[in-house]
Motif scaffolding. Sequence first.
Motif, mmCIF file in Angstrom:
data_model
loop_
_atom_site.group_PDB
_atom_site.id
_atom_site.type_symbol
_atom_site.label_atom_id
_atom_site.label_comp_id
_atom_site.label_asym_id
_atom_site.label_seq_id
_atom_site.Cartn_x
_atom_site.Cartn_y
_atom_site.Cartn_z
ATOM 1 N N UNK A 130 56.895 19.824 83.965
ATOM 2 C CA UNK A 130 56.187 18.639 83.493
ATOM 3 C C UNK A 130 57.011 17.755 82.566
ATOM 4 N N UNK A 131 57.737 18.367 81.618
ATOM 5 C CA UNK A 131 58.405 17.549 80.609
ATOM 6 C C UNK A 131 59.468 18.357 79.881
ATOM 7 N N UNK A 132 60.520 17.679 79.425
ATOM 8 C CA UNK A 132 61.543 18.284 78.571
ATOM 9 C C UNK A 132 61.434 17.698 77.174
ATOM 10 N N UNK A 133 61.315 18.568 76.157
ATOM 11 C CA UNK A 133 61.179 18.117 74.767
ATOM 12 C C UNK A 133 62.510 18.055 74.025
ATOM 13 N N UNK A 134 63.604 18.376 74.691
ATOM 14 C CA UNK A 134 64.897 18.352 74.022
ATOM 15 C C UNK A 134 65.968 18.920 74.923
ATOM 16 N N UNK A 135 67.107 19.216 74.343
ATOM 17 C CA UNK A 135 68.249 19.674 75.116
ATOM 18 C C UNK A 135 68.409 21.188 75.035
ATOM 19 N N UNK A 136 69.354 21.684 75.811
ATOM 20 C CA UNK A 136 69.634 23.116 75.851
ATOM 21 C C UNK A 136 69.920 23.644 74.445
ATOM 22 N N UNK A 137 69.334 24.804 74.125
ATOM 23 C CA UNK A 137 69.426 25.376 72.786
ATOM 24 C C UNK A 137 68.145 25.228 71.997
ATOM 25 N N UNK A 138 67.153 24.547 72.559
ATOM 26 C CA UNK A 138 65.877 24.353 71.884
ATOM 27 C C UNK A 138 64.806 25.306 72.382
ATOM 28 N N UNK A 139 63.714 25.351 71.636
ATOM 29 C CA UNK A 139 62.577 26.216 71.971
ATOM 30 C C UNK A 139 61.282 25.407 71.901
ATOM 31 N N UNK A 140 60.363 25.668 72.812
ATOM 32 C CA UNK A 140 58.953 25.377 72.570
ATOM 33 C C UNK A 140 58.379 26.675 72.006
ATOM 34 N N UNK A 141 58.224 26.702 70.683
ATOM 35 C CA UNK A 141 57.797 27.939 70.021
ATOM 36 C C UNK A 141 56.297 28.170 70.136
ATOM 37 N N UNK A 142 55.530 27.086 70.197
ATOM 38 C CA UNK A 142 54.079 27.249 70.137
ATOM 39 C C UNK A 142 53.403 26.173 70.978
ATOM 40 N N UNK A 143 52.217 26.501 71.470
ATOM 41 C CA UNK A 143 51.484 25.607 72.357
ATOM 42 C C UNK A 143 49.996 25.897 72.220
ATOM 43 N N UNK A 144 49.195 24.832 72.187
ATOM 44 C CA UNK A 144 47.749 25.010 72.120
ATOM 45 C C UNK A 144 47.074 23.873 72.871
ATOM 46 N N UNK A 145 45.850 24.110 73.285
ATOM 47 C CA UNK A 145 45.041 23.090 73.955
ATOM 48 C C UNK A 145 43.866 22.724 73.075
ATOM 49 N N UNK A 146 43.673 21.426 72.835
ATOM 50 C CA UNK A 146 42.498 20.933 72.122
ATOM 51 C C UNK A 146 41.272 21.042 73.039
ATOM 52 N N UNK A 147 40.074 20.911 72.499
ATOM 53 C CA UNK A 147 38.871 21.041 73.331
ATOM 54 C C UNK A 147 38.841 20.098 74.527
ATOM 55 N N UNK A 148 39.487 18.929 74.426
ATOM 56 C CA UNK A 148 39.492 17.985 75.545
ATOM 57 C C UNK A 148 40.632 18.233 76.527
ATOM 58 N N UNK A 149 41.412 19.295 76.332
ATOM 59 C CA UNK A 149 42.483 19.634 77.254
ATOM 60 C C UNK A 149 43.840 19.068 76.904
ATOM 61 N N UNK A 150 43.912 18.230 75.879
ATOM 62 C CA UNK A 150 45.208 17.715 75.442
ATOM 63 C C UNK A 150 46.033 18.849 74.857
ATOM 64 N N UNK A 151 47.328 18.877 75.190
ATOM 65 C CA UNK A 151 48.208 19.940 74.737
ATOM 66 C C UNK A 151 49.022 19.497 73.530
ATOM 67 N N UNK A 152 49.310 20.467 72.642
ATOM 68 C CA UNK A 152 50.160 20.224 71.479
ATOM 69 C C UNK A 152 51.208 21.334 71.415
ATOM 70 N N UNK A 153 52.468 20.900 71.295
ATOM 71 C CA UNK A 153 53.593 21.833 71.312
ATOM 72 C C UNK A 153 54.370 21.728 70.013
#
Length: 654
Positions: A130-153
Amino acid sequence: MLRSLLVVLTLVLPALVAPPPALAAVPGTCPGPVVRTYGPASVTGAIVGAAVHEGHAYVVTRGLKPPVLADIDLATRKVVRSVTLPDGPATGEPEGGWATAVAGGKVYVGTYPVPDLYSFDIATGEVAHLHSFGKNGGFVWSLTAAPDGTLYAGTYPDGRVWEYVPATGAVRDFGVLAAGERYVRAVAADADHVYAGLLDKAKLVRIDRATGAKLDLATGPAGIGAIADHGDRVLALSGGTLIDVRDDGTDARTVSLATGTLDMLTVAADGTVYATSRPDGAVHRYRTGDTALTKVADPPSQDDETRRLHQLDEHTLLGFSGSGGMWWLDLRTGESQFADLIDAGLTPGSERPQSMLLVPNRALYVGGHFSMEVRDLRTGDKRRFRLSGEPKDLVRRGNKIYAAIYPSGQIVSIDIRTDQVRSLGYLGHGQQRPWDIEYDPRTDKLLVASAPLGADLKGALSVVDPDTGKMDVYVNVLPDQSLMSLSLDSRAGLVYLGGDVLGGGGTPPTKTAASVAAFDLKTRTVRWQSDPIPGHRTFQDIKVHDGLLYGVYKRDSGVWIALDLATRQIVQQGKLSGYGELTVHRGKVFVSTFFGGGNAYHLDAKTGAKLLATGLGDEWYTNPQLHFEPGSWNAWALAGRDLAQIRLDPACPA
């Protein structure tokens, strides 16, 4: 129940009996194959991310390329399907996914070491990048969904929270949450706000989903590692402390463990909080107004990390263990059941090894994530047993092997006759990253070089009694530096230390150059300290041989030196393809390095560095290592992720 001895995999490979010593090299004649490979060096079923939805659990593997997402039917406790997460367009390849969330009939996974977002459609089985948040060497450490389905990373190393709208693909960056912050280790969301847990700055931050306005709700004694919200309250874990605060920052309360830290939590429908602790893995209970945590049960998976907690029903808590297991806890009785994920049908795969040790003519030990694999050199048999973390380095003393474990800072012994694992205890003093361990036969002590975890500069040298577990921990032995390496001169009663001015990271260094020092094991004092090259900040490894100290720098990748210990002057200096671990064998110094394809060199203080092998790959998790068979030039190492024996005769061409 202690599961250190649980053998989860037994394979028979082609014979691994050590080949005879290589013939002495004659110019123009270097006989025999240069490389022999023996299949994956370390096989794992370890996991990082986990989520639960409608009677199924979804887990994501750690260290595999590509990562595996497995769907587990909780009724049968079996894996019913598996998919892999394909490589995205960014440079680098995903190796796992710490971050998971479920929304709108899809499981979402945030990966590392490329910080990308994937979706898995539960109905169709389709996987999408779906999407890249940065370059090699990075982490998506955490992820959650709000009640309306919007995601936060929450991501690393930018220390940011990102919004992703699945319906449109729209992405929003909420900007800097705290100056110098690198890790958003935890996130939670309700209808109006996102809550972010910062690791370096130990802050719990509220973000207005509509306006982006930020409010600091609390600051903990250590990094914030997990968050949950319930009603108008936000719960967060900070080291051994549970923070309980209203979502407007008022009525803040804290309760703490007497020892250890808290690693995961969940909130039941009635507001009861359940949390697990490290290093033991026990389960605790809390409700707003309590003045202490109440232990509910002994560890369902002893000495394990908990990746996710979920309350299945009024009386059952479900947990996921980092070593690759899941457990069910009866909250009424405290009794638990454990299932190994490989036994449940998770397909194991080849991982990047942490460490290696050769017991000549007997066995080769390879440390992985929460496991040790043993190759019997006499029969070709292979076995695997659990450990309580990552064995960063190994050393032998008689019939025992000693492992320095991350992230607990624990030292354990392993009996080579029985595989029995025994804990000697924990380094403590914030020393959770033990990088190097050696054995001093003169004093019969173990020596450990370590770094702190998080925003702290002060590492330590620890002197450990292998029989009693007594530990003398010398914190800040190199002022405002952690220790990456040590090298023993037992006859002189000295251990040489290699420093790192960056410490655990996340706080500005006070020094500009990494030091080497001589530590007197009798007086327990530093005899001398020197900074060989101004501006070079991290020694990856050091080794003392024949009156010289050889050193390889890390962040100044590939710079190596030979330092005269009598004059403390550099007598040779050069540049390699990268950094790695030094080895002395048959009177010569060798080093295996990352980068440039993965190389091995012979280092000579007079003639410089000679390339002996290339194309070994960059698949070590920690330092690339070489382990020579006695009396030969054959060294055990890696070729890619496969175990390999490589001829490294300095008289032969690369």
